[in-house]
Design a protein around this motif. Structure first.
Motif, PDB file in Angstrom:
ATOM      1  N   ALA A  17       0.851  -1.198   0.000  1.00 15.71           N
ATOM      2  CA  ALA A  17       0.000   0.000   0.000  1.00 15.71           C
ATOM      3  C   ALA A  17       0.884   1.245   0.000  1.00 15.71           C
ATOM      4  O   ALA A  17       1.903   1.313   0.691  1.00 15.71           O
ATOM      5  CB  ALA A  17      -0.911  -0.002   1.217  1.00 15.71           C
ATOM      6  N   LEU A  18       0.477   2.240  -0.787  1.00 16.48           N
ATOM      7  CA  LEU A  18       1.325   3.398  -1.060  1.00 16.48           C
ATOM      8  C   LEU A  18       1.252   4.468   0.030  1.00 16.48           C
ATOM      9  O   LEU A  18       0.167   4.944   0.379  1.00 16.48           O
ATOM     10  CB  LEU A  18       0.925   4.018  -2.399  1.00 16.48           C
ATOM     11  CG  LEU A  18       1.718   5.239  -2.874  1.00 16.48           C
ATOM     12  CD1 LEU A  18       3.170   4.879  -3.139  1.00 16.48           C
ATOM     13  CD2 LEU A  18       1.071   5.841  -4.130  1.00 16.48           C
ATOM     14  N   THR A  19       2.413   4.849   0.550  1.00 17.72           N
ATOM     15  CA  THR A  19       2.512   6.042   1.386  1.00 17.72           C
ATOM     16  C   THR A  19       2.385   7.254   0.468  1.00 17.72           C
ATOM     17  O   THR A  19       3.029   7.316  -0.585  1.00 17.72           O
ATOM     18  CB  THR A  19       3.868   6.079   2.124  1.00 17.72           C
ATOM     19  OG1 THR A  19       3.943   4.973   3.012  1.00 17.72           O
ATOM     20  CG2 THR A  19       4.021   7.366   2.911  1.00 17.72           C
ATOM     21  N   LEU A  64       0.254  13.808   5.164  1.00 20.97           N
ATOM     22  CA  LEU A  64       0.926  12.571   4.796  1.00 20.97           C
ATOM     23  C   LEU A  64       0.174  11.370   5.376  1.00 20.97           C
ATOM     24  O   LEU A  64      -0.177  11.358   6.554  1.00 20.97           O
ATOM     25  CB  LEU A  64       2.364  12.583   5.311  1.00 20.97           C
ATOM     26  CG  LEU A  64       3.208  11.355   4.952  1.00 20.97           C
ATOM     27  CD1 LEU A  64       3.481  11.318   3.456  1.00 20.97           C
ATOM     28  CD2 LEU A  64       4.515  11.342   5.733  1.00 20.97           C
ATOM     29  N   VAL A  65      -0.046  10.365   4.529  1.00 22.17           N
ATOM     30  CA  VAL A  65      -0.639   9.105   4.966  1.00 22.17           C
ATOM     31  C   VAL A  65       0.440   8.032   4.857  1.00 22.17           C
ATOM     32  O   VAL A  65       0.865   7.678   3.750  1.00 22.17           O
ATOM     33  CB  VAL A  65      -1.854   8.725   4.100  1.00 22.17           C
ATOM     34  CG1 VAL A  65      -2.436   7.391   4.565  1.00 22.17           C
ATOM     35  CG2 VAL A  65      -2.915   9.812   4.162  1.00 22.17           C
ATOM     36  N   VAL A  66       0.916   7.550   5.987  1.00 26.31           N
ATOM     37  CA  VAL A  66       1.996   6.554   5.999  1.00 26.31           C
ATOM     38  C   VAL A  66       1.395   5.155   5.874  1.00 26.31           C
ATOM     39  O   VAL A  66       0.571   4.745   6.690  1.00 26.31           O
ATOM     40  CB  VAL A  66       2.832   6.669   7.291  1.00 26.31           C
ATOM     41  CG1 VAL A  66       3.913   5.588   7.320  1.00 26.31           C
ATOM     42  CG2 VAL A  66       3.463   8.054   7.393  1.00 26.31           C
ATOM     43  N   ARG A  67       1.845   4.433   4.843  1.00 28.43           N
ATOM     44  CA  ARG A  67       1.391   3.055   4.654  1.00 28.43           C
ATOM     45  C   ARG A  67       2.613   2.124   4.594  1.00 28.43           C
ATOM     46  O   ARG A  67       3.407   2.125   5.537  1.00 28.43           O
ATOM     47  CB  ARG A  67       0.505   2.966   3.413  1.00 28.43           C
ATOM     48  CG  ARG A  67      -0.808   3.756   3.556  1.00 28.43           C
ATOM     49  CD  ARG A  67      -1.818   3.391   2.487  1.00 28.43           C
ATOM     50  NE  ARG A  67      -3.061   4.136   2.662  1.00 28.43           N
ATOM     51  CZ  ARG A  67      -3.411   5.198   1.935  1.00 28.43           C
ATOM     52  NH1 ARG A  67      -2.617   5.631   0.952  1.00 28.43           N
ATOM     53  NH2 ARG A  67      -4.553   5.832   2.161  1.00 28.43           N
ATOM     54  N   GLU A  68       2.791   1.415   3.490  1.00 27.62           N
ATOM     55  CA  GLU A  68       3.794   0.339   3.480  1.00 27.62           C
ATOM     56  C   GLU A  68       4.983   0.584   2.562  1.00 27.62           C
ATOM     57  O   GLU A  68       5.870  -0.267   2.495  1.00 27.62           O
ATOM     58  CB  GLU A  68       3.114  -0.972   3.080  1.00 27.62           C
ATOM     59  CG  GLU A  68       2.000  -1.400   4.033  1.00 27.62           C
ATOM     60  CD  GLU A  68       1.211  -2.594   3.508  1.00 27.62           C
ATOM     61  OE1 GLU A  68       1.375  -2.937   2.318  1.00 27.62           O
ATOM     62  OE2 GLU A  68       0.437  -3.170   4.292  1.00 27.62           O
ATOM     63  N   THR A  69       5.047   1.683   1.848  1.00 24.44           N
ATOM     64  CA  THR A  69       6.129   1.859   0.875  1.00 24.44           C
ATOM     65  C   THR A  69       7.281   2.713   1.405  1.00 24.44           C
ATOM     66  O   THR A  69       8.144   3.121   0.638  1.00 24.44           O
ATOM     67  CB  THR A  69       5.593   2.485  -0.427  1.00 24.44           C
ATOM     68  OG1 THR A  69       4.974   3.745  -0.119  1.00 24.44           O
ATOM     69  CG2 THR A  69       4.592   1.562  -1.104  1.00 24.44           C
TER      70      THR A  69
END
Length: 331
Positions: free
Chosen positions: A277-279, A316-321
């Motif tokens: 999932a994209l940061t 900013l939305v921090v996910r998995e990238t």
């Protein structure tokens, strides 16, 4: 097959102009004649052109929304927000795609300007001088483009970029690259400025590794250049470019985020669905569309706008990238 008013007039035995007046109530017509015209219209199943009628009345209850590329989910989210809000106000929203062509954008605006009450221009590609001419043709609100003369809605791009750079530097990245958007894009110029300032504040130089079309294949092209540059993290012009970049890195056996961290921009719906999932820097796209309609409806009603420049927050939305760089990369 569509029944025309000429056929109604022929069946009722009257002139076309008489039939038009009888059906629209736009002039004196005898009661018996009017009844004959309405009976003919009913028998033939005639439906009046309500758009043309509304134009004659001076208000169409229609808004045009001009976008560069509907394949990009960025614009789909804007359209959804604008359409929902327009419906609440009793307006219909008509969307036109200009294929990222400034000439087509100009032609489209000129074509629809006398057929709608007002227009929303999304990230228009034309230069500032020509833009002033286009926005003078009908009441207009710009979405994701600033102007000294026209009301607009925009996201706080600079703050969103600053958050992204701060996140990467906190993880330990010092060699950060940027995949830029097309040179003719106004928003690309805005992001270049924001990237430079964010890097300066962080005490690092952010390298532009590629300048590409703002599409998936643009990101694919940038993948090899990002690898060759030796960066440990990449900021992409938008999420779609980031997806293309991730695709090419995977093909080359480069792991995300273990080998290279990636941050996109926009937070389209697909950012949550990608693997990993994209940061990304989230822009309130749906809200932008809604606010744009609200401002335009105020203009159409002759109300004074409380603010002609509406800046919405980005975050900013921090996910998995994104992750800490490998120890050898930090050294």
């Amino acid at each position: 097959m569509t029944v025309t008013i000429r056929e109604v007039a022929r069946r009722a035995g009257v002139a076309v102009s008489t039939a038009s007046r009888a059906l629209s109530g736009g002039g004196p017509v005898g009661e018996a004649t009017a009844e004959r015209v309405h009976a003919a219209a009913t028998a033939l199943g005639y439906e009046p052109n309500r758009w043309a009628a509304s134009l004659r009345g001076g208000a169409t209850k229609r808004i045009a929304m001009i976008v560069p590329d509907l394949r990009n989910p960025f614009f789909a989210d804007l359209v959804k927000g604008a359409q929902a809000r327009a419906r609440e106000f009793g307006y219909m929203l008509f969307v036109a795609d200009t294929d990222d062509d400034p000439r087509e954008e100009s032609r489209m605006v000129r074509t629809v300007s006398d057929r709608v009450d007002g227009a929303l221009l999304c990230t228009p590609r034309t230069d500032a001088e020509h833009l002033d001419v286009l926005t003078g043709l009908a009441p207009t609100v710009l979405l994701h483009r600033t102007s000294d003369t026209t009301a607009y809605v925009i996201s706080d791009v600079a703050d969103g970029v600053a958050q992204a750079v701060a996140n990467l530097t906190a993880l330990g990245h010092r060699r950060i690259g940027y995949v830029d958007g097309p040179p003719e894009s106004w928003s690309a110029a805005l992001r270049r400025q924001a990237i430079a300032k964010a890097g300066e504040r962080a005490g690092i130089e952010i390298t532009t590794v590629a300048q590409v079309a703002a599409r998936f294949d643009g990101g694919v092209v940038a993948g090899d250049l990002a690898i060759a540059s030796g960066v440990t993290a990449v900021l992409a012009f938008n999420d779609i470019v980031a997806f293309g970049l991730m695709h090419r890195l995977s093909d080359r056996g480069i792991a995300v985020p273990e080998d290279i961290s990636i941050i996109g921009f926009d937070d389209v719906a697909e950012a949550r669905m990608s693997t990993p999932a994209l940061t990304t820097v989230a822009q309130p796209l749906n809200l932008s569309g809604r606010r744009g309609v609200e401002m335009l409806v105020d203009l159409l009603a002759g109300r004074e706008l409380s603010e002609r420049a509406l800046v919405l927050p980005a975050h900013l939305v921090v996910r998995e990238t994104t992750a800490v760089p490998r120890p050898e990369a930090r050294r």
